[in-house]
Design an enzyme around this catalytic site. Structure first.
Site, PDB file in Angstrom:
ATOM      1  N   SER A 162       0.810  -1.217   0.000  1.00 41.96           N
ATOM      2  CA  SER A 162       0.000   0.000   0.000  1.00 41.96           C
ATOM      3  C   SER A 162       0.846   1.271   0.000  1.00 41.96           C
ATOM      4  O   SER A 162       1.600   1.524  -0.917  1.00 41.96           O
ATOM      5  CB  SER A 162      -0.953  -0.047   1.208  1.00 41.96           C
ATOM      6  OG  SER A 162      -1.892   0.982   1.164  1.00 41.96           O
ATOM      7  N   ASP A 219      -2.437   6.386  -3.395  1.00 42.01           N
ATOM      8  CA  ASP A 219      -1.287   5.782  -2.723  1.00 42.01           C
ATOM      9  C   ASP A 219      -0.788   4.641  -3.598  1.00 42.01           C
ATOM     10  O   ASP A 219      -1.254   4.455  -4.723  1.00 42.01           O
ATOM     11  CB  ASP A 219      -1.647   5.312  -1.302  1.00 42.01           C
ATOM     12  CG  ASP A 219      -2.636   4.156  -1.293  1.00 42.01           C
ATOM     13  OD1 ASP A 219      -3.337   3.962  -2.305  1.00 42.01           O
ATOM     14  OD2 ASP A 219      -2.715   3.447  -0.271  1.00 42.01           O
ATOM     15  N   ASP A 242      -1.087   1.433  -3.861  1.00 40.02           N
ATOM     16  CA  ASP A 242      -1.967   0.411  -4.443  1.00 40.02           C
ATOM     17  C   ASP A 242      -3.332   0.976  -4.815  1.00 40.02           C
ATOM     18  O   ASP A 242      -4.247   0.231  -5.155  1.00 40.02           O
ATOM     19  CB  ASP A 242      -2.106  -0.800  -3.511  1.00 40.02           C
ATOM     20  CG  ASP A 242      -2.912  -0.499  -2.254  1.00 40.02           C
ATOM     21  OD1 ASP A 242      -2.954   0.683  -1.843  1.00 40.02           O
ATOM     22  OD2 ASP A 242      -3.493  -1.443  -1.672  1.00 40.02           O
ATOM     23  N   ASP A 269      -5.866   2.352  -3.226  1.00 37.50           N
ATOM     24  CA  ASP A 269      -7.116   2.196  -2.481  1.00 37.50           C
ATOM     25  C   ASP A 269      -7.383   3.422  -1.600  1.00 37.50           C
ATOM     26  O   ASP A 269      -8.407   3.500  -0.933  1.00 37.50           O
ATOM     27  CB  ASP A 269      -7.130   0.903  -1.652  1.00 37.50           C
ATOM     28  CG  ASP A 269      -6.065   0.857  -0.572  1.00 37.50           C
ATOM     29  OD1 ASP A 269      -5.229   1.781  -0.498  1.00 37.50           O
ATOM     30  OD2 ASP A 269      -6.055  -0.122   0.208  1.00 37.50           O
TER      31      ASP A 269
END
Length: 444
Positions: free
Chosen positions: A102, A241, A243, A245
């Site tokens: 992430s 960010d 990833d 999400d």
């Protein structure tokens, strides 16, 4: 023992459990559990990742373990975490796997799973994987091995899915948008979604090299996006960010629009008023007051999107999130999706014919001061009567115009002291005074 944290398995690559050896065994264990749980002879798992260099190694190890257990793997390549959740459902797979850490730096990585419904893996499934990890890898029948194939059209499938959440009779033709891709998983699909809806897109930090993910960019470091929006005289900026999400927005003046602002917009400025909103303990009190005025209920969950999701499902609501920009819109997606959350804000902008800064003109966050108190040994501050009394006095002082949050970190020996209120000087002094009191009692 359990290898799973609140959001999968995460750590520094090369340090147990984020090693090739463990990933191989994890793939095999997950595959064995999946084969027991599914009626398919050879279940299908979809797997995607962000662009970290270590992701390619973990991907190879995981798919080898899954194949050895007799599972077919559909490789999606670098894609946002919510894309894997969506494609798990769209491809009728039995399981989805994401390799990503992430918003963490490149040297970290993680592995998390989605159920066949594109949701968090149930605890009992994780428990079965943990139990299977204690066993050796034993291949019973070579004829039953699985194999891996690459899904070449995965990015296009996800782009079309994202676009489908934006009303077909609207477009973004009149908007100039700067998109900060965090050198992460949305480097390609992120700009494409907004461009295909008609926006003029200026993409930045969209050249991942496996090492520059989240490095001075993205939702955790939005300074360059703020500057770029002003420089290009754009209508707004969007930062993901690593990833994708989480999302943070920037208005045309370079001002940050965080997760609380986004929830405020979706709850009070949209034509479709939600039944309720789930925030977290960290949601600013200004959001609570604004929603109260708009007669939209707010429930505070524990910190973490898992708990926001749980609160939404328990109440039958669809919108929730965190100040960090992890926004859930369950009527559009099963998990937090930065691109889809941004599209919902853009829908309101087009619908209301307003600029982003106009949508939040009446919403001002209360001053908030957070002090992290690092300890040699963790303790419960509320178990100390003198500290509990100080906390109670502070809450009484702030009643009706602020709040206090004292919580222990779940990952390190730190107690977080947060004070929020309508007077910055007051909350700053109070936060540091309470932090000093915690330190003094820890040393005593």
């Amino acid at each position: 023992m359990s290898y799973f944290g609140t959001d999968g398995i995460r750590g520094k690559f090369g340090v147990f459990p984020i090693t090739p050896e463990f990933a191989l065994k994890l793939g095999f264990a997950a595959g064995k559990v999946l084969k027991r749980r599914t009626k398919r002879n050879k279940p299908i798992v979809v797997m995607g990742k962000d662009p970290r260099l270590s992701g390619y190694i973990l991907e190879a190890a995981l798919q080898s373990g899954l194949n050895a257990a007799g599972v077919y793997v559909h490789l999606l390549g670098p894609l946002p975490t919510p894309a894997i959740a969506h494609l798990t459902r769209a491809l009728h797979a039995s399981l989805g796997i994401v390799i990503s850490a992430s918003h963490n730096p490149y040297h970290d990585n993680g592995i998390k799973f989605f159920s066949s419904e594109g949701k968090k893996l149930p605890d009992e499934f994780q428990d079965e994987i943990n139990a299977e990890l204690e066993k050796d890898i034993v291949i019973d029948d070579i004829a039953s091995l699985g194999k891996s194939v690459r899904v070449d059209d995965a990015p296009g499938r996800y782009i079309e899915f994202c676009k489908s959440t934006f009303p077909y009779h609207y477009d973004l033709n009149n908007l100039k948008i700067v998109v900060d891709c965090a050198n992460g998983a949305a480097y390609n699909v992120g700009p494409a979604v907004f461009r295909e809806l008609g926006a003029k897109v200026i993409a930045i930090h969209n050249e991942p090299n496996g090492l520059n993910i989240n490095q001075g960019c993205g939702s955790t470091h939005p300074e360059s996006l703020q500057a770029a929006v002003v420089e290009h005289q754009a209508d707004l900026g969007i930062a993901f960010d690593g990833d994708a999400d989480r999302v943070i927005l920037v208005d045309q003046n370079g001002k940050l629009i965080d997760g609380d602002h986004i929830l405020y917009i979706l709850a009070t400025q949209s034509a479709n008023k939600p039944a309720g909103i789930v925030g977290t303990l960290m949601s600013n009190m200004a959001l609570e007051l604004a929603l109260e005025k708009a007669e939209v209920p707010l429930i505070r969950a524990k910190v973490g999107d898992r708990y926001v999701l749980q609160g939404l499902e328990e109440n039958g609501w669809v919108i929730g999130g965190e100040p960090s920009g992890h926004i859930l819109t369950l009527d559009k997606s099963t998990t937090g999706d930065a691109i889809i959350a941004a599209l919902q804000v853009l829908t309101v902008m087009v619908e209301q014919k307003k600029a982003l800064h106009e949508l939040v003109a009446d919403f001002k966050l209360l001053p908030n001061v957070l002090v992290n108190v690092r300890l040699d040994a963790m303790f419960d501050p509320y178990s100390v009567p003198a500290l509990a009394a100080e906390f109670a006095n502070a809450e009484a002082q702030l009643k009706g115009r602020g709040r206090l949050l004292i919580r222990k970190s779940g990952t390190e020996p730190v107690i977080r002291v947060m004070v929020e209120g309508d007077n910055l000087q007051e909350v700053t002094a109070l936060a540091h005074a309470l932090a000093d009191a915690v330190r003094a009692n820890a040393a005593a």
